[in-house]
Write a protein that holds these residues in place. Structure first.
Motif, mmCIF file in Angstrom:
data_model
loop_
_atom_site.group_PDB
_atom_site.id
_atom_site.type_symbol
_atom_site.label_atom_id
_atom_site.label_comp_id
_atom_site.label_asym_id
_atom_site.label_seq_id
_atom_site.Cartn_x
_atom_site.Cartn_y
_atom_site.Cartn_z
ATOM 1 N N THR A 191 0.828 -1.205 0.000
ATOM 2 C CA THR A 191 0.000 0.000 0.000
ATOM 3 C C THR A 191 0.860 1.252 0.000
ATOM 4 O O THR A 191 0.630 2.187 -0.784
ATOM 5 N N ALA A 192 1.865 1.288 0.876
ATOM 6 C CA ALA A 192 2.721 2.472 0.966
ATOM 7 C C ALA A 192 3.545 2.671 -0.301
ATOM 8 O O ALA A 192 3.717 3.799 -0.777
ATOM 9 N N SER A 193 4.060 1.589 -0.864
ATOM 10 C CA SER A 193 4.881 1.688 -2.076
ATOM 11 C C SER A 193 4.053 2.141 -3.271
ATOM 12 O O SER A 193 4.474 3.002 -4.043
ATOM 13 N N SER A 194 2.880 1.556 -3.418
ATOM 14 C CA SER A 194 2.020 1.901 -4.550
ATOM 15 C C SER A 194 1.580 3.351 -4.489
ATOM 16 O O SER A 194 1.419 4.013 -5.530
ATOM 17 N N ALA A 195 1.402 3.888 -3.280
ATOM 18 C CA ALA A 195 0.943 5.268 -3.127
ATOM 19 C C ALA A 195 1.947 6.275 -3.670
ATOM 20 O O ALA A 195 1.566 7.359 -4.117
ATOM 21 N N VAL A 196 3.246 5.924 -3.637
ATOM 22 C CA VAL A 196 4.279 6.858 -4.104
ATOM 23 C C VAL A 196 5.020 6.343 -5.335
ATOM 24 O O VAL A 196 5.983 6.971 -5.787
ATOM 25 N N GLY A 197 4.603 5.198 -5.880
ATOM 26 C CA GLY A 197 5.238 4.662 -7.080
ATOM 27 C C GLY A 197 6.611 4.072 -6.842
ATOM 28 O O GLY A 197 7.449 4.044 -7.757
ATOM 29 N N LYS A 198 6.870 3.575 -5.638
ATOM 30 C CA LYS A 198 8.172 2.986 -5.321
ATOM 31 C C LYS A 198 8.143 1.482 -5.608
ATOM 32 O O LYS A 198 7.270 0.765 -5.111
ATOM 33 N N PRO A 199 9.075 0.955 -6.402
ATOM 34 C CA PRO A 199 9.125 -0.495 -6.604
ATOM 35 C C PRO A 199 9.351 -1.223 -5.279
ATOM 36 O O PRO A 199 10.093 -0.738 -4.418
ATOM 37 N N PHE A 200 8.709 -2.368 -5.127
ATOM 38 C CA PHE A 200 8.909 -3.154 -3.913
ATOM 39 C C PHE A 200 8.984 -4.635 -4.276
ATOM 40 O O PHE A 200 8.451 -5.075 -5.294
ATOM 41 N N GLN A 201 9.692 -5.361 -3.453
ATOM 42 C CA GLN A 201 9.789 -6.813 -3.592
ATOM 43 C C GLN A 201 9.342 -7.456 -2.290
ATOM 44 O O GLN A 201 9.483 -6.870 -1.208
ATOM 45 N N LEU A 202 8.819 -8.675 -2.405
ATOM 46 C CA LEU A 202 8.384 -9.428 -1.246
ATOM 47 C C LEU A 202 9.135 -10.748 -1.190
ATOM 48 O O LEU A 202 9.231 -11.455 -2.195
ATOM 49 N N GLY A 203 9.698 -11.054 -0.034
ATOM 50 C CA GLY A 203 10.301 -12.361 0.154
ATOM 51 C C GLY A 203 9.220 -13.393 0.413
ATOM 52 O O GLY A 203 8.222 -13.109 1.081
ATOM 53 N N ALA A 204 9.411 -14.582 -0.123
ATOM 54 C CA ALA A 204 8.488 -15.690 0.143
ATOM 55 C C ALA A 204 9.261 -16.885 0.696
ATOM 56 O O ALA A 204 8.836 -18.026 0.570
ATOM 57 N N SER A 205 10.397 -16.587 1.302
ATOM 58 C CA SER A 205 11.258 -17.654 1.803
ATOM 59 C C SER A 205 10.651 -18.326 3.023
ATOM 60 O O SER A 205 9.962 -17.702 3.830
ATOM 61 N N HIS A 206 10.939 -19.620 3.149
ATOM 62 C CA HIS A 206 10.483 -20.403 4.299
ATOM 63 C C HIS A 206 11.268 -21.715 4.286
ATOM 64 O O HIS A 206 11.536 -22.251 3.207
ATOM 65 N N PRO A 207 11.667 -22.225 5.446
ATOM 66 C CA PRO A 207 12.390 -23.510 5.434
ATOM 67 C C PRO A 207 11.576 -24.654 4.836
ATOM 68 O O PRO A 207 12.142 -25.629 4.337
ATOM 69 N N LEU A 208 10.252 -24.533 4.891
ATOM 70 C CA LEU A 208 9.363 -25.563 4.352
ATOM 71 C C LEU A 208 8.951 -25.194 2.923
ATOM 72 O O LEU A 208 8.374 -24.133 2.702
ATOM 73 N N ALA A 209 9.231 -26.045 1.969
ATOM 74 C CA ALA A 209 8.987 -25.735 0.564
ATOM 75 C C ALA A 209 7.521 -25.406 0.289
ATOM 76 O O ALA A 209 7.210 -24.469 -0.444
#
Length: 309
Positions: free
Chosen positions: A73-91
């Protein structure tokens, strides 16, 4: 829907979301919003959540979604690219996080290879192929930390990006000249991201950017240092030398005591003072004492006035 990012577009200095915690180890959402507001309004190339320093390994699914929604929400409001980690020890848990992250239209999703049993090359490819299918059209960045049980060689990485163009970058530890030379043929197909405190020298050898611990110290300073790398590489190299001096004096002793990346990056944020993140990390891990912050801040202002003012 936002356009997926390509390997040639993945560049620069990205700052991580750190978790402000209350005395009960709950995420303080008010302090988190204030921190994310600073990051998304900074000159950083982008912001990401759920790297190691973001304590992804401690999050419940509800907390994972909470942080994702706030950052998106915050990134989209100002047009800032963002990435999300989806890491987890369990596949399978990682796959589910990819599915939920994809719907928020990040620039990329970071994934780590399953961690309990090492994978063969065929299993690495099988894992990433499924991840890429679920993430599509959002591309993937492979997070390959030094403590991962399955290490990715240049030869395996070449096979990954050839067979799975959805993998547009790798986040890895500092590498030597030979590694960069072996990676040169992949530079148009795979962005190479290295630790923030070695970015100037790595950039000269072929790196493309950093998911940056220097941005944990100062988002403004890390972005300014990147600009200096383009216009004054000798000056930027001198800044890197002084960052190393500061790290040797204040970060290395904490690491030698066994403090992990979340504790170290929160310590740096406390020294920089740009957000009220605090030095507390989630149980059972231990954070830096508040008493070590003030002396480090004095030294940072002397050694690194370009970064910390």
């Amino acid at each position: 829907m936002a356009m997926p990012m390509s390997a040639s577009e993945l560049r620069g200095v990205w700052g991580t979301v750190l978790l402000p915690l209350d005395p009960g180890d709950r995420i303080d959402l008010g302090r988190l919003r204030a921190e994310v507001d600073v990051l998304t309004r900074s000159d950083l190339h982008g912001v990401y959540a759920h790297g190691t320093a973001g304590e992804f390994h401690t999050l419940t699914d509800a907390e994972y979604d909470q942080v994702n929604d706030l950052l998106a929400t915050a990134s989209s409001a100002v047009g800032k690219p963002f990435q999300l980690g989806a890491s987890h020890p369990l596949a399978h848990a990682s796959l589910e996080r990819v599915r939920r992250a994809r719907d928020l239209e990040p620039a990329a999703i970071q994934v780590i290879l399953p961690d309990w049993i090492p994978l063969s090359e065929a299993e690495v490819l099988r894992f990433l192929d499924r991840m890429a299918q679920v993430a599509a059209p959002v591309p993937l960045v492979l997070y390959s930390p030094p403590h991962a049980k399955t290490q990715v060689s240049p030869e395996l990485l070449a096979r990954i990006v050839t067979e799975m163009p959805a993998v547009i970058g790798i986040k890895t530890l500092d590498r030597d000249d030979d590694w960069f030379a072996r990676m040169r043929e992949l530079e148009d197909r795979c962005a190479l991201f290295v630790p923030g405190h070695r970015l100037a020298s790595a950039l000269a050898r072929g790196a493309h950017g950093s998911y940056s611990n220097v941005a944990a110290l100062s988002p403004r300073g890390a972005a300014a240092w990147w600009r200096q790398m383009q216009t004054d590489p000798d000056g930027a190299a001198d800044v890197e030398r002084r960052i190393a001096e500061f790290f040797a004096a204040h970060v290395a002793p904490l690491a030698a005591r066994g403090l992990g990346d979340p504790a170290l990056d929160k310590f740096l944020a406390a020294v920089g003072g740009w957000a009220d993140v605090g030095t507390r990390v989630r149980w059972p891990w231990v954070g830096a004492e508040e008493s070590v912050v003030a002396p480090a801040r004095v030294d940072a202002r002397v050694l690194l006035p370009e970064l910390v003012s």
